[in-house]
Design a protein around this motif. Sequence first.
Motif, PDB file in Angstrom:
ATOM      1  N   LEU A   1     -10.113  -5.517  -2.562  1.00  0.00           N
ATOM      2  CA  LEU A   1     -11.179  -5.217  -2.158  1.00  0.00           C
ATOM      3  C   LEU A   1     -12.077  -6.110  -1.637  1.00  0.00           C
ATOM      4  O   LEU A   1     -13.089  -6.654  -1.404  1.00  0.00           O
ATOM      5  N   GLY A   2     -12.326  -6.904  -3.399  1.00  0.00           N
ATOM      6  CA  GLY A   2     -13.112  -7.965  -3.655  1.00  0.00           C
ATOM      7  C   GLY A   2     -13.239  -9.184  -2.597  1.00  0.00           C
ATOM      8  O   GLY A   2     -14.214  -9.869  -2.008  1.00  0.00           O
TER       9      GLY A   2
ATOM     10  N   SER B   1      -5.182   0.136  -9.494  1.00  0.00           N
ATOM     11  CA  SER B   1      -6.091  -1.485  -9.810  1.00  0.00           C
ATOM     12  C   SER B   1      -6.657  -2.432  -9.513  1.00  0.00           C
ATOM     13  O   SER B   1      -6.972  -3.130  -9.075  1.00  0.00           O
ATOM     14  N   LEU B   2      -5.140  -2.787  -9.921  1.00  0.00           N
ATOM     15  CA  LEU B   2      -5.259  -4.765  -9.430  1.00  0.00           C
ATOM     16  C   LEU B   2      -5.608  -4.742  -8.266  1.00  0.00           C
ATOM     17  O   LEU B   2      -5.815  -5.693  -7.616  1.00  0.00           O
TER      18      LEU B   2
ATOM     19  N   ASN C   1       0.845  -1.123  -0.062  1.00  0.00           N
ATOM     20  CA  ASN C   1       0.197  -0.229  -0.459  1.00  0.00           C
ATOM     21  C   ASN C   1       0.712   0.623  -0.032  1.00  0.00           C
ATOM     22  O   ASN C   1       0.426   2.025  -0.700  1.00  0.00           O
TER      23      ASN C   1
ATOM     24  N   TYR D   1      -5.064 -11.107  -5.146  1.00  0.00           N
ATOM     25  CA  TYR D   1      -3.815 -10.598  -4.586  1.00  0.00           C
ATOM     26  C   TYR D   1      -2.857 -10.602  -3.725  1.00  0.00           C
ATOM     27  O   TYR D   1      -1.852 -10.112  -3.583  1.00  0.00           O
TER      28      TYR D   1
ATOM     29  N   TYR E   1      -5.569  -2.625  -5.716  1.00  0.00           N
ATOM     30  CA  TYR E   1      -6.873  -2.050  -4.866  1.00  0.00           C
ATOM     31  C   TYR E   1      -7.748  -3.119  -4.902  1.00  0.00           C
ATOM     32  O   TYR E   1      -9.496  -3.871  -4.414  1.00  0.00           O
ATOM     33  N   GLY E   2      -8.069  -3.380  -6.276  1.00  0.00           N
ATOM     34  CA  GLY E   2      -9.720  -4.116  -6.558  1.00  0.00           C
ATOM     35  C   GLY E   2      -9.595  -5.777  -6.109  1.00  0.00           C
ATOM     36  O   GLY E   2     -10.794  -5.510  -5.761  1.00  0.00           O
ATOM     37  N   THR E   3      -8.535  -6.834  -6.459  1.00  0.00           N
ATOM     38  CA  THR E   3      -8.930  -7.456  -5.373  1.00  0.00           C
ATOM     39  C   THR E   3      -8.967  -7.693  -4.249  1.00  0.00           C
ATOM     40  O   THR E   3      -9.268  -8.552  -3.201  1.00  0.00           O
TER      41      THR E   3
ATOM     42  N   THR F   1      -1.469 -10.677  -8.635  1.00  0.00           N
ATOM     43  CA  THR F   1      -0.674  -9.430  -8.795  1.00  0.00           C
ATOM     44  C   THR F   1       1.052  -9.177  -8.563  1.00  0.00           C
ATOM     45  O   THR F   1       1.143  -9.113  -9.470  1.00  0.00           O
TER      46      THR F   1
END
Length: 313
Positions: free
Chosen positions: A253-254, A246-247, A109, A275, A249-251, A279
């Motif tokens: 968050l998923g 995007s990859l 992060n 993630y 944080y998207g995964t 990733t």
Amino acid sequence: MEINQTRSFLLLGFTEDPDLQPLFFGLFLSLYLVTFAGNLAIILAIISDPHLHTPMYFFLSNLSFVDIGFTSTTIPKMLWNIQTQSKVITYESCITQIFFFFVFGCLDNLILSVMAYDRFVAICHPLHYMVIMNPWVCGLLALGSWSLSVTGSLLETLTVLRLSFCMNMKIPHFFCDLLEVLKLTCSDTLINNIVVYFVVIVLGVFPLFGIFFSYSQIFSSILRIPSARGKYKAFSTCGSHLFVVSLFYGTGLGVYLSSAVTSSSRTSLVASVMYTTVTPMLNPFIYSLRNRDMKGALGRLLRRAPSLNNGLL
């Protein structure tokens, strides 16, 4: 309620079908080797090429190191369990895994947010870039990211040590996921939940807001560039980073959305593979395929590899 005095957990993994175990072993061994080799190649290419001794590539080498550590925290233990046909992980190993998982997860992060800041300075303040992003500042940003990550991980880990666990020690995951471990405890988890939310906000949400702010300024500056070629050139310098953000944080968050929507641990287990494994494996390809300097450095590194091997032999 009975309290378990043993010092071990059971990692249930993906399946208990013995016929599928070799398939999962081969799949995750391949993913791990590609991740390790790809990120190591990025690090060695940056170190060996003086043209890449810039702030952007310094932080990219840090990200590659973090990705190696992130996958090495979970995948080798899973492979070992499959190979030995054992699901056991000791209490000490589980706590250690939680600690390093949070260290490298928080580092991901923070390094991504620092890289966004680097692109913000490069595009919005190009004339002052080398002054602002001098080696001292870069080192301080990297050291600060490590310090915050270790501190946050220590908070998470130390609060787990005070917990007592019930007789059910089965973790429906392929690693010691903290949220799954907390479900097994007989103790009050209020403090743990507070610490989890605190760390997620400080080391997850705040860096994400920093990324959003940096890119809002970047897009605003790009839109003010008069020529289409200039806009494309400016955007191409941050396109890879934006895709990785995007990859990741998207995964991530998923995983937590799937956990909130459904009580099935299997759903979050499959999503977490993205993630924790996919990733980090994709990052070297994303940063090298569209980057001429990185492709050139990797090519020169590969050409030098045979001569280095001959020298060692």
